[in-house]
Design a protein around this motif. Sequence first.
Motif, PDB file in Angstrom:
ATOM      1  N   THR A 467     -10.558 -22.508  14.058  1.00  0.00           N
ATOM      2  CA  THR A 467      -9.297 -22.778  14.772  1.00  0.00           C
ATOM      3  C   THR A 467      -9.551 -23.554  16.062  1.00  0.00           C
ATOM      4  O   THR A 467      -8.671 -24.227  16.567  1.00  0.00           O
ATOM      5  N   VAL A 468     -10.780 -23.441  16.594  1.00  0.00           N
ATOM      6  CA  VAL A 468     -11.090 -24.156  17.841  1.00  0.00           C
ATOM      7  C   VAL A 468     -11.763 -25.492  17.536  1.00  0.00           C
ATOM      8  O   VAL A 468     -11.419 -26.529  18.112  1.00  0.00           O
ATOM      9  N   ILE A 469     -12.730 -25.455  16.620  1.00  0.00           N
ATOM     10  CA  ILE A 469     -13.537 -26.666  16.420  1.00  0.00           C
ATOM     11  C   ILE A 469     -12.714 -27.808  15.813  1.00  0.00           C
ATOM     12  O   ILE A 469     -12.904 -28.974  16.170  1.00  0.00           O
ATOM     13  N   LEU A 470     -11.776 -27.461  14.940  1.00  0.00           N
ATOM     14  CA  LEU A 470     -11.033 -28.525  14.258  1.00  0.00           C
ATOM     15  C   LEU A 470     -10.242 -29.395  15.253  1.00  0.00           C
ATOM     16  O   LEU A 470     -10.445 -30.608  15.292  1.00  0.00           O
ATOM     17  N   PRO A 471      -9.364 -28.783  16.089  1.00  0.00           N
ATOM     18  CA  PRO A 471      -8.650 -29.643  17.046  1.00  0.00           C
ATOM     19  C   PRO A 471      -9.579 -30.296  18.066  1.00  0.00           C
ATOM     20  O   PRO A 471      -9.332 -31.421  18.502  1.00  0.00           O
ATOM     21  N   ALA A 522     -19.237 -32.062   3.982  1.00  0.00           N
ATOM     22  CA  ALA A 522     -17.921 -32.343   4.581  1.00  0.00           C
ATOM     23  C   ALA A 522     -17.907 -33.760   5.174  1.00  0.00           C
ATOM     24  O   ALA A 522     -16.913 -34.474   5.080  1.00  0.00           O
ATOM     25  N   LEU A 523     -19.044 -34.169   5.739  1.00  0.00           N
ATOM     26  CA  LEU A 523     -19.127 -35.512   6.326  1.00  0.00           C
ATOM     27  C   LEU A 523     -18.976 -36.579   5.220  1.00  0.00           C
ATOM     28  O   LEU A 523     -18.257 -37.572   5.389  1.00  0.00           O
ATOM     29  N   TYR A 524     -19.631 -36.328   4.098  1.00  0.00           N
ATOM     30  CA  TYR A 524     -19.496 -37.278   2.979  1.00  0.00           C
ATOM     31  C   TYR A 524     -18.055 -37.359   2.507  1.00  0.00           C
ATOM     32  O   TYR A 524     -17.546 -38.432   2.198  1.00  0.00           O
ATOM     33  N   ALA A 525     -17.400 -36.175   2.489  1.00  0.00           N
ATOM     34  CA  ALA A 525     -15.984 -36.141   2.075  1.00  0.00           C
ATOM     35  C   ALA A 525     -15.149 -36.980   3.044  1.00  0.00           C
ATOM     36  O   ALA A 525     -14.260 -37.730   2.632  1.00  0.00           O
ATOM     37  N   ALA A 526     -15.470 -36.890   4.359  1.00  0.00           N
ATOM     38  CA  ALA A 526     -14.725 -37.661   5.373  1.00  0.00           C
ATOM     39  C   ALA A 526     -14.931 -39.161   5.136  1.00  0.00           C
ATOM     40  O   ALA A 526     -14.002 -39.959   5.254  1.00  0.00           O
ATOM     41  N   LYS A 527     -16.165 -39.533   4.815  1.00  0.00           N
ATOM     42  CA  LYS A 527     -16.439 -40.964   4.546  1.00  0.00           C
ATOM     43  C   LYS A 527     -15.652 -41.387   3.303  1.00  0.00           C
ATOM     44  O   LYS A 527     -15.062 -42.464   3.262  1.00  0.00           O
ATOM     45  N   ASP A 528     -15.620 -40.505   2.302  1.00  0.00           N
ATOM     46  CA  ASP A 528     -14.922 -40.782   1.043  1.00  0.00           C
ATOM     47  C   ASP A 528     -13.425 -40.966   1.250  1.00  0.00           C
ATOM     48  O   ASP A 528     -12.788 -41.750   0.562  1.00  0.00           O
ATOM     49  N   GLN A 529     -12.906 -40.194   2.210  1.00  0.00           N
ATOM     50  CA  GLN A 529     -11.450 -40.253   2.457  1.00  0.00           C
ATOM     51  C   GLN A 529     -11.061 -41.471   3.290  1.00  0.00           C
ATOM     52  O   GLN A 529      -9.940 -41.562   3.764  1.00  0.00           O
ATOM     53  N   VAL A 535     -13.335 -33.570   8.432  1.00  0.00           N
ATOM     54  CA  VAL A 535     -13.161 -32.699   7.260  1.00  0.00           C
ATOM     55  C   VAL A 535     -13.927 -31.403   7.493  1.00  0.00           C
ATOM     56  O   VAL A 535     -15.074 -31.411   7.942  1.00  0.00           O
ATOM     57  N   LEU A 536     -13.256 -30.285   7.204  1.00  0.00           N
ATOM     58  CA  LEU A 536     -13.896 -28.974   7.353  1.00  0.00           C
ATOM     59  C   LEU A 536     -14.393 -28.536   5.986  1.00  0.00           C
ATOM     60  O   LEU A 536     -13.652 -28.596   5.004  1.00  0.00           O
ATOM     61  N   ASP A 537     -15.632 -28.064   5.934  1.00  0.00           N
ATOM     62  CA  ASP A 537     -16.204 -27.628   4.661  1.00  0.00           C
ATOM     63  C   ASP A 537     -15.374 -26.478   4.098  1.00  0.00           C
ATOM     64  O   ASP A 537     -14.998 -25.552   4.820  1.00  0.00           O
TER      65      ASP A 537
END
Length: 539
Positions: A467-471, A522-529, A535-537
């Motif tokens: 809840t903290v790291i995402l924002p 998650a980083l690869y998913a972010a690159k993919d998107q 992106v959070l795992d």
Amino acid sequence: MEAKTQAVSPTILHQFPQMVNQLSHLVFNLDTKSISQEDLQTLQRTIVDIQNAIHALNQPAIRIVVDKIYQLIHKNIGTKHKSLSRNAINTLQSQVDMLRQVTQIHLETDIPQTSHESTQKLHHLIIGLHDKQLVEEIINQVKYFNYTSSSCESLEEIIELINHHPPNSYHAILLDTEFCTNKDPSLIKPLSEKVPILFVSFDNRVATRLFAVRAGGSAYLVRPVEFTHLIEKIDHIALNQNEITPYRILIVEDSRTQAKFIQQQLENAGMITEAINNPMEINKILQEFQPELILMDLYMPECSGFELTKMIRQQEPYMSIPIVYLSAEADLDKQLKAIKLGGDDFLTKPMEPEHLVLAIQARADRARTLRAEMIQDSLTGLLNHTRILEQLDLEIARAKRNHLPLSFAMIDIDYFKAINDNHGHPIGDRVIKGLARLLKQRLRKTDSIGRYGGEEFAIILPQTDRTVILPLIEDIRKGFSKLLHQSSDPLVEFTATVSCGLAEFTATNNTVGKLVQAADKALYAAKDQGRNCVVLDSE
Ligand SMILES: Nc1nc2c(ncn2[C@@H]2O[C@H](COP(=O)(O)OP(=O)(O)OP(=O)(O)O)[C@@H](O)[C@H]2O)c(=O)[nH]1
């Protein structure tokens, strides 16, 4: 070894970090302009509570710092509840920072979560530049690095602004040399003694540079100025000695009066000191206090400084601590012998207090820099690949032990190869440094930031959940995408973006390997998107 505190008092052990956190909030929210009597009383009550608690916990290393803070508060507020000066607040803030650090190390527990916002201190700039477009750009850009700015139209306006505000309200002045045309440098010099001046100019002539030196300028930048370079310079001159974590100096001196005198000089200059009069206590204090420099007397009843130095040097963890002798010994042969036995330098008594302070500061600073070199990445000053993984291991162990959340992030600059190809490798390096700078500014001191690979960064955020790291990372991503980078062609500016992968410590993501793998996925998913996203795992 420290006493096992859990056996002493579990309730106080549990409450202590919260008390430190409360003190930290109080001190970091102090503002010279609006300190009320109630604030001062709360501050006094809190430090007394902390002092009582630490006596019950049997933690000498923490007690030393608590006592220092108590004395500072007592000295500055006393019974009459005087107000606090900006200098006193700065010193208090560094000591409280230190208290947070030693509490974490010695109690092996984290201070309760502090908001990522609340620990960021704002710094204030005065900008006196003719070029309105540049002023606007700087005002816009520096805010991502926690600076606020006031723009002035003339040197007179700057002088007035500074004279009408309490000391230390401003942290740096960016000044056009054109504002100073036909001015005597002696008019500007007093200003530079109050607030450091960074001169910005199109003029690279020696005469103009000399003018800036005579006017007390701390730095001189020739336009066009690259923004990352500008912010580095501003940081360098604006973050004063008080914001550097205080040096820890151990004094070994058999005369109590001498020791007290030296302690006072060094503490007045913002250092943390401990003194022993009996050299036989050396090992205990080395372990508890972890000094960064030892100031050693040469002749003591129990043993000589020569012998003590040799003994210290024979213990692996203390091989590299600088040892500086402070003695009345004037015989050069004896001085050289002392250095041959492992001492680093020789200062001869009597010595002017300000010379002593400068000599100690310079040596402690160098020792700290050298130590940092061993664990830091040379381009960014962040932890290197090996150290960030070691730190992750430590933090995972701590999170397990204390049942606390922990987050891990991987951040990668998008299309970095294209940045290198289009603008050249040195410009690519500056983009990397810009991101490092932004991360350092936006994260807490208790977070660890490392350069994981070329253009990839890793961040460990203890006591932080999704809840903290995402924002937070989303905010950093947005901030970075708005930073302007200057190409090798001064007229060309460009922006860059990052992709971020986040993972949380969980029952399954519970080892270094698994957390890194999760964040990487998650980083690869972010690159993919499509990049420029977080992106959070999902496990
Ligand atoms: N300037 C500079 N470049 C570096 C450094 N370390 C690595 N690089 C370069 O960074 C580039 C990374 O490129 P890639 O791994 O293809 O990734 P990318 O272009 O960022 O693309 P995506 O990550 O998929 O968005 C390579 O060209 C490396 O040579 C460094 O310290 N400085």
